[in-house]
Motif scaffolding. Structure first.
Motif: not given
Length: 210
Positions: A74-76, A87-91, A96-99
């Motif tokens: 959620s932070t990322f 705000e879209d699915p790419f975010n 998820g990748a960053s986490t």
């Protein structure tokens, strides 16, 4: 950031919401999993005790891991919303990748790449399923606003036509001559009886085609 159309809780409140939701998810799933596992690995007569001990030992750790994952995600996500302004699915996929990559940072570069790939693919699947469900539900035809009222009016018309047909038929039958052998359209009430029968037939056909 004020122009963003939020479909979830607005940032930064969604961070707290996702941390709590992820912890609850991990705690509930972990309770089910570790209670069964603890009971199966315990000797006969001590299965309940083994299940309780396994839950007490492992569930807080699992719930905490879920909470950390949800909080970082959620932070990322909120950071990307603030940077991109949309705000879209790419975010969600990038978050998820960053986490996944950050949680694997202590295990080396290959683990970071692998964790980022797993997190990105997992969120891509989740977002894809969400979009698919929205499209499937959008294709379901909605009931027309006046359909229920139209059905009620049609049912009332059928009942009235049936009642008129019954009344008209009884009057015509009473007016017929006993020696004549029955009812004729020219008898008193005969035209009304035929008209009522026609109304009943038309209403019934309309109900069939509705």
């Amino acid at each position: 950031m004020q122009d963003v159309d939020h479909k979830r809780e607005p940032c930064p409140h969604r961070i707290i919401d996702d941390v709590g939701g992820a912890f609850a998810m991990g705690a509930i799933g972990g309770t089910i999993w570790h209670s069964i596992k603890g009971a199966r690995s315990s000797p006969s007569g001590a299965r309940l005790r083994g299940a309780v001990d396994a839950v007490k030992l492992r569930v807080p750790v699992l719930g905490g891991s879920f909470a950390v994952w949800g909080g970082l995600f959620s932070t990322f996500d909120c950071a990307l919303v603030g940077v991109r302004g949309v705000e879209d699915p790419f975010n969600s996929i990038a978050a998820g990748a960053s986490t996944g990559g950050l949680l694997a940072a202590r295990q080396g570069g290959r683990a970071v790449v692998r964790g980022a790939a797993v997190g990105g693919v997992l969120l891509a699947l989740i977002e894809g399923m969400g979009i698919l469900m929205v499209r499937v539900l959008a294709d379901v035809p909605a009931a027309e606003p006046g359909m229920e009222g139209g059905r009620e009016e049609l049912a009332a018309a059928m009942a009235a036509a049936k009642r008129e047909a019954a009344e008209g038929g009884s009057v015509a039958a009473g007016a017929g001559s006993p020696a004549g052998g029955g009812w004729s359209p020219a008898a008193d009430g005969g035209d009304d009886g035929l008209a009522s029968v026609g109304k009943w037939a038309g209403a019934k056909e309309g109900a069939r085609n509705y």
